[in-house]
Design a protein around this motif. Structure first.
Motif, PDB file in Angstrom:
ATOM      1  N   PHE A   1       0.824  -1.217   0.000  1.00  0.00           N
ATOM      2  CA  PHE A   1       0.000   0.000   0.000  1.00  0.00           C
ATOM      3  C   PHE A   1       0.858   1.267   0.000  1.00  0.00           C
ATOM      4  O   PHE A   1       0.372   2.366   0.271  1.00  0.00           O
ATOM      5  CB  PHE A   1      -0.997   0.007   1.173  1.00  0.00           C
ATOM      6  N   GLY A   2       2.143   1.122  -0.346  1.00  0.00           N
ATOM      7  CA  GLY A   2       2.975   2.293  -0.564  1.00  0.00           C
ATOM      8  C   GLY A   2       3.822   2.749   0.604  1.00  0.00           C
ATOM      9  O   GLY A   2       4.525   3.760   0.489  1.00  0.00           O
ATOM     10  N   ALA A   3       3.776   2.028   1.723  1.00  0.00           N
ATOM     11  CA  ALA A   3       4.599   2.407   2.871  1.00  0.00           C
ATOM     12  C   ALA A   3       6.030   1.940   2.678  1.00  0.00           C
ATOM     13  O   ALA A   3       6.298   1.003   1.913  1.00  0.00           O
ATOM     14  CB  ALA A   3       4.022   1.801   4.149  1.00  0.00           C
ATOM     15  N   LYS A   4       6.956   2.595   3.361  1.00  0.00           N
ATOM     16  CA  LYS A   4       8.364   2.220   3.320  1.00  0.00           C
ATOM     17  C   LYS A   4       8.733   1.608   4.670  1.00  0.00           C
ATOM     18  O   LYS A   4       8.987   2.329   5.639  1.00  0.00           O
ATOM     19  CB  LYS A   4       9.223   3.436   3.020  1.00  0.00           C
ATOM     20  N   PRO A   5       8.743   0.255   4.761  1.00  0.00           N
ATOM     21  CA  PRO A   5       8.919  -0.391   6.065  1.00  0.00           C
ATOM     22  C   PRO A   5      10.275  -0.165   6.710  1.00  0.00           C
ATOM     23  O   PRO A   5      10.426  -0.377   7.917  1.00  0.00           O
ATOM     24  CB  PRO A   5       8.698  -1.878   5.738  1.00  0.00           C
ATOM     25  N   GLN A   6      11.274   0.270   5.947  1.00  0.00           N
ATOM     26  CA  GLN A   6      12.552   0.571   6.578  1.00  0.00           C
ATOM     27  C   GLN A   6      12.493   1.890   7.345  1.00  0.00           C
ATOM     28  O   GLN A   6      13.363   2.166   8.172  1.00  0.00           O
ATOM     29  CB  GLN A   6      13.683   0.604   5.538  1.00  0.00           C
ATOM     30  N   ARG A   7      11.445   2.684   7.074  1.00  0.00           N
ATOM     31  CA  ARG A   7      11.261   3.961   7.780  1.00  0.00           C
ATOM     32  C   ARG A   7      10.141   3.876   8.802  1.00  0.00           C
ATOM     33  O   ARG A   7      10.264   4.414   9.907  1.00  0.00           O
ATOM     34  CB  ARG A   7      10.961   5.071   6.769  1.00  0.00           C
ATOM     35  N   THR A   8       9.028   3.267   8.431  1.00  0.00           N
ATOM     36  CA  THR A   8       7.904   3.079   9.356  1.00  0.00           C
ATOM     37  C   THR A   8       7.653   1.579   9.455  1.00  0.00           C
ATOM     38  O   THR A   8       6.987   0.997   8.624  1.00  0.00           O
ATOM     39  CB  THR A   8       6.637   3.809   8.861  1.00  0.00           C
ATOM     40  N   ARG A   9       8.205   0.968  10.478  1.00  0.00           N
ATOM     41  CA  ARG A   9       8.250  -0.482  10.568  1.00  0.00           C
ATOM     42  C   ARG A   9       6.966  -1.061  11.151  1.00  0.00           C
ATOM     43  O   ARG A   9       6.325  -0.445  12.010  1.00  0.00           O
ATOM     44  CB  ARG A   9       9.436  -0.921  11.426  1.00  0.00           C
ATOM     45  N   PRO A  10       6.597  -2.268  10.721  1.00  0.00           N
ATOM     46  CA  PRO A  10       5.502  -2.990  11.375  1.00  0.00           C
ATOM     47  C   PRO A  10       5.791  -3.084  12.875  1.00  0.00           C
ATOM     48  O   PRO A  10       6.951  -3.189  13.293  1.00  0.00           O
ATOM     49  CB  PRO A  10       5.535  -4.369  10.699  1.00  0.00           C
TER      50      PRO A  10
ATOM     51  N   CYS B   1      -5.400   3.319  14.407  1.00  0.00           N
ATOM     52  CA  CYS B   1      -4.029   2.843  14.198  1.00  0.00           C
ATOM     53  C   CYS B   1      -3.665   3.037  12.735  1.00  0.00           C
ATOM     54  O   CYS B   1      -4.389   2.573  11.841  1.00  0.00           O
ATOM     55  CB  CYS B   1      -3.888   1.371  14.586  1.00  0.00           C
ATOM     56  N   ARG B   2      -2.546   3.702  12.483  1.00  0.00           N
ATOM     57  CA  ARG B   2      -2.113   3.963  11.114  1.00  0.00           C
ATOM     58  C   ARG B   2      -1.238   2.833  10.578  1.00  0.00           C
ATOM     59  O   ARG B   2      -0.600   2.106  11.319  1.00  0.00           O
ATOM     60  CB  ARG B   2      -1.328   5.277  11.039  1.00  0.00           C
ATOM     61  N   ARG B   3      -1.210   2.737   9.245  1.00  0.00           N
ATOM     62  CA  ARG B   3      -0.356   1.786   8.526  1.00  0.00           C
ATOM     63  C   ARG B   3      -0.469   0.378   9.085  1.00  0.00           C
ATOM     64  O   ARG B   3       0.520  -0.241   9.438  1.00  0.00           O
ATOM     65  CB  ARG B   3       1.087   2.287   8.506  1.00  0.00           C
ATOM     66  N   TRP B   4      -1.707  -0.065   9.155  1.00  0.00           N
ATOM     67  CA  TRP B   4      -2.053  -1.419   9.574  1.00  0.00           C
ATOM     68  C   TRP B   4      -1.799  -1.603  11.068  1.00  0.00           C
ATOM     69  O   TRP B   4      -2.719  -1.812  11.855  1.00  0.00           O
ATOM     70  CB  TRP B   4      -1.290  -2.476   8.763  1.00  0.00           C
ATOM     71  N   ASN B   5      -0.543  -1.515  11.473  1.00  0.00           N
ATOM     72  CA  ASN B   5      -0.215  -1.730  12.893  1.00  0.00           C
ATOM     73  C   ASN B   5       1.009  -0.931  13.329  1.00  0.00           C
ATOM     74  O   ASN B   5       1.693  -1.305  14.276  1.00  0.00           O
ATOM     75  CB  ASN B   5       0.016  -3.227  13.160  1.00  0.00           C
TER      76      ASN B   5
END
Length: 239
Positions: A82-91, A176-180
């Motif tokens: 969905f376009g998130a960058k997990p190295q910056r905003t991690r699960p 809650c943003r970005r899933w979790n």
């Protein structure tokens, strides 16, 4: 499981939008509603749970980086979808695993408990004060107009998610943003929380449905150790 005064109607009205399942058809959400909790500071029970989880994940990592674990790698892919960058905003679960070497945070016994279960089972798990919800929990793709209450530089602010972002929300805004990734300050668990909703996020490609259910059962058992009068109900959300 006791039903008692549990608000089953509210729990049964929770939903996951089709758009989320199109992103990850293997996604499942296990919701656990707990009533009659006894809030309090971190204690010996919650500390032991966290210590056990730290030891378990340290052994599993065995020198590897967190993102090398297949469970965390799968959530990174879900974020990218969905376009998130997990190295910056991690699960959320990856963020916790990265703190294991320094020691997981001790916050309060409810939060400590669900954080320990999250790390031990390598799945995202969040807790919210159910009494602060306005309407039922909903997982959906954001329109970009929803409100998200949080803090920035120590001050309360209202942000909005990006269009298409996966968010948990209720009728008042994003919880809650970005899933979790980050929970709202509006619904966060505090020292007066007696009724809580716990959301266990699973991807069946890496977490079996039985593992998700086991994690939910362990969560309830751990909460009941310091809240013996608590009542629980659960619901699995699937396509």
């Amino acid at each position: 499981m006791e039903a008692g005064l549990i608000d089953l109607e509210w729990l049964n009205s929770a939903s996951v939008a089709d758009g989320v399942f199109r992103l990850r058809p293997d996604y499942r959400a296990l919701l656990v509603l707990a009533e009659g909790l006894v809030p309090g500071s971190s204690d010996a029970l919650s500390d032991q749970l966290l210590s056990d989880a730290e030891l378990k994940i340290a052994r599993k990592l065995d020198g590897r980086r967190p993102e090398e674990l297949e469970e965390l790698a799968a959530w990174r892919e879900a974020y990218r979808a969905f376009g998130a960058k997990p190295q910056r905003t991690r699960p959320s679960v990856e963020a916790l695993v990265r703190r294991v070497d320094a020691g997981l945070p001790r916050i309060d016994r409810i939060t400590d408990t669900y954080n320990a279960i999250s790390v031990a089972h390598l799945l995202p798990l969040g807790g919210e004060d159910a009494d602060k919800y306005v309407g039922p929990p909903q997982l959906a793709r954001a329109t970009g107009e929803e409100e998200f209450e949080t803090f920035a530089e120590g001050q309360p602010v209202i942000e909005s998610p990006k269009t298409g972002e996966v968010v948990w929300k209720d009728d008042a805004g994003v919880t809650c943003r970005r899933w979790n990734w980050r929970q709202s300050t509006r619904t966060h668990i505090g020292d007066r929380t007696v009724r809580a909703l716990f959301i266990l996020d699973g991807l069946l490609d890496v977490t079996a449905a039985s593992e998700l259910m086991t994690a939910g059962e362990e969560l309830q058992a751990a909460l009941a150790r310091f809240s013996p009068q608590a009542r629980f109900a659960s619901r699995l959300l699937a396509p």
